[in-house]
Design an enzyme around this catalytic site. Structure first.
Site, mmCIF file in Angstrom:
data_model
loop_
_atom_site.group_PDB
_atom_site.id
_atom_site.type_symbol
_atom_site.label_atom_id
_atom_site.label_comp_id
_atom_site.label_asym_id
_atom_site.label_seq_id
_atom_site.Cartn_x
_atom_site.Cartn_y
_atom_site.Cartn_z
ATOM 1 N N CYS A 180 -7.761 2.547 -19.835
ATOM 2 C CA CYS A 180 -8.583 2.042 -18.562
ATOM 3 C C CYS A 180 -8.398 2.751 -17.149
ATOM 4 C CB CYS A 180 -8.496 0.647 -18.253
ATOM 5 S SG CYS A 180 -8.988 -0.090 -16.827
ATOM 6 N N CYS A 197 -7.548 0.865 -14.221
ATOM 7 C CA CYS A 197 -6.198 0.150 -14.358
ATOM 8 C C CYS A 197 -5.038 1.062 -13.731
ATOM 9 C CB CYS A 197 -5.933 -0.117 -15.657
ATOM 10 S SG CYS A 197 -6.929 -1.441 -16.530
#
Ligand SMILES: [Zn+2]
Length: 152
Positions: free
Chosen positions: A78, A81
């Protein structure tokens, strides 16, 4: 110094700055002053995010911690993230002794993520005494995270 702290089903492992020995701080004693079992030096406050590696550790942390726990649900694939990671670490440093920061990798800990109905990441959950206070989805900067955590 590693970016996150490790833990097991009994507590968080904090490394002594005097002798480099890992000391376990029981979840129920988080936020209290501790001393190194080897050299007796005061242990540093928990100022780094804790890397959660099992459901048992997570359950014990959120049930026993006298401090609120904020969880960062993330995954290695991600992109947002990866941007949030350093911000989460920064917030952990700034709120040391006030809140415990925990990271849950949704790839390796899908059972924890599914309990929080996490569908998009990054996502955050704030827990007190084992109960969810609030959750949000989407990237946040450190200041925004702290503001979100501290709103009553
Ligand atoms: Zn020591």
């Amino acid at each position: 110094m590693s970016e996150t702290l490790s833990c097991d089903d009994r507590g968080v492992i904090v490394v002594c700055s005097g002798c480099d020995t890992g000391n376990r701080i029981a979840y129920s004693r988080i936020g209290q002053k501790g001393r190194c079992g080897t050299c007796g030096k005061d242990l540093p406050a928990i100022s780094q995010a804790v890397d959660i590696t099992s459901s048992a550790s997570f359950d014990k942390l959120v049930a026993d911690s006298p401090l609120p726990v904020v969880v960062d649900f993330w995954a290695p694939w991600c992109g947002p993230c990866q941007m949030v990671g350093p911000e989460f670490s920064k917030a952990a440093k700034q709120a040391a002794g006030e809140v415990v920061f925990a990271k849950v990798n949704t790839e390796t800990q899908p059972a924890i993520a599914s309990r929080f109905s996490v569908r998009g990441i990054p996502a955050f959950a704030l827990l007190e005494n084992g109960a969810v206070v609030r959750q949000i989805t989407g990237a946040r900067m450190a200041a925004q995270l702290l503001e979100w955590i501290r709103q009553s």
